[in-house]
Motif scaffolding. Structure first.
Motif, PDB file in Angstrom:
ATOM      1  N   LEU A   1      96.000  41.514 -13.155  1.00  0.00           N
ATOM      2  CA  LEU A   1      97.030  41.346 -12.185  1.00  0.00           C
ATOM      3  C   LEU A   1      98.277  42.046 -12.293  1.00  0.00           C
ATOM      4  CD1 LEU A   1      97.055  37.455 -11.844  1.00  0.00           C
ATOM      5  CD2 LEU A   1      96.392  39.018 -10.085  1.00  0.00           C
TER       6      LEU A   1
ATOM      7  N   TRP B   1      97.641  45.458 -10.981  1.00  0.00           N
ATOM      8  CA  TRP B   1      97.704  45.372  -9.453  1.00  0.00           C
ATOM      9  C   TRP B   1      98.902  45.563  -8.878  1.00  0.00           C
ATOM     10  CZ3 TRP B   1      93.541  40.978  -9.055  1.00  0.00           C
ATOM     11  CH2 TRP B   1      92.234  41.121  -9.625  1.00  0.00           C
ATOM     12  N   VAL B   2      99.863  44.899  -9.609  1.00  0.00           N
ATOM     13  CA  VAL B   2     101.248  44.837  -9.000  1.00  0.00           C
ATOM     14  C   VAL B   2     101.927  45.971  -9.544  1.00  0.00           C
ATOM     15  CG1 VAL B   2     103.417  43.438  -8.943  1.00  0.00           C
ATOM     16  CG2 VAL B   2     101.365  42.245  -8.845  1.00  0.00           C
TER      17      VAL B   2
ATOM     18  N   TRP C   1     103.784  49.604  -7.590  1.00  0.00           N
ATOM     19  CA  TRP C   1     105.335  49.348  -7.771  1.00  0.00           C
ATOM     20  C   TRP C   1     105.766  50.684  -8.308  1.00  0.00           C
ATOM     21  CZ3 TRP C   1     107.434  44.015  -8.991  1.00  0.00           C
ATOM     22  CH2 TRP C   1     109.022  44.026  -8.881  1.00  0.00           C
TER      23      TRP C   1
ATOM     24  N   ASP D   1      95.730  50.832  -5.826  1.00  0.00           N
ATOM     25  CA  ASP D   1      94.988  49.590  -6.014  1.00  0.00           C
ATOM     26  C   ASP D   1      93.745  49.223  -5.452  1.00  0.00           C
ATOM     27  OD1 ASP D   1      97.064  47.700  -7.148  1.00  0.00           O
ATOM     28  OD2 ASP D   1      97.655  46.799  -5.176  1.00  0.00           O
TER      29      ASP D   1
ATOM     30  N   TRP E   1     109.324  48.632 -14.326  1.00  0.00           N
ATOM     31  CA  TRP E   1     109.791  47.354 -14.769  1.00  0.00           C
ATOM     32  C   TRP E   1     110.821  47.603 -15.967  1.00  0.00           C
ATOM     33  CZ3 TRP E   1     104.971  43.629 -14.476  1.00  0.00           C
ATOM     34  CH2 TRP E   1     104.391  43.630 -13.003  1.00  0.00           C
TER      35      TRP E   1
END
Length: 118
Positions: free
Chosen positions: A14, A17-18, A22, A36, A83
């Motif tokens: 997950l 995938w994010v 991004w 993705d 991030w």
């Protein structure tokens, strides 16, 4: 430890995938979408018989291990690129835990006899 393997793997997937789209979106929306498609599509279509109930395209065990490593790598690299540091550090810890809990599955996958599809 086997009980933890699937949830840790799924959580890492997950994140991949994010985080991958991004990280790629500022450079190319097309690359973000393709990331993705690869990260979700390949493990959906390719599987080792005996590891999943339904196999669309049979691949040898080493290919399934490679797909998991691709997901882990994507999660770690993308979180460091996109991030905050704390999220990347947590993702590294999650990926490390996933590597440890996946070892019995990988041993089984790599020891499996080669199928005709391989």
């Amino acid at each position: 430890m086997n009980r933890l393997a699937a949830p840790l793997r799924f959580l890492t997937e997950l994140i991949a995938w994010v985080a991958a789209p991004w990280a790629l979106a500022p450079h190319s929306i097309l690359l973000a979408v393709l990331a993705d498609l690869l990260l979700i599509g390949l493990p959906t279509v390719l599987a080792t018989p005996g590891d999943k109930e339904q196999v669309l395209v049979a691949v040898p065990g080493w290919a399934t291990v490679g797909l998991v490593l691709l997901q882990l790598t994507a999660a770690v690299v993308a979180t460091w690129c996109a991030w905050p540091t704390w999220a990347a550090v947590l993702t590294c810890g999650l990926a490390a835990a996933c590597l440890v809990t996946e070892r019995p599955r990988w041993r089984r996958l790599l020891a499996a006899p080669r199928s005709r599809a391989a």
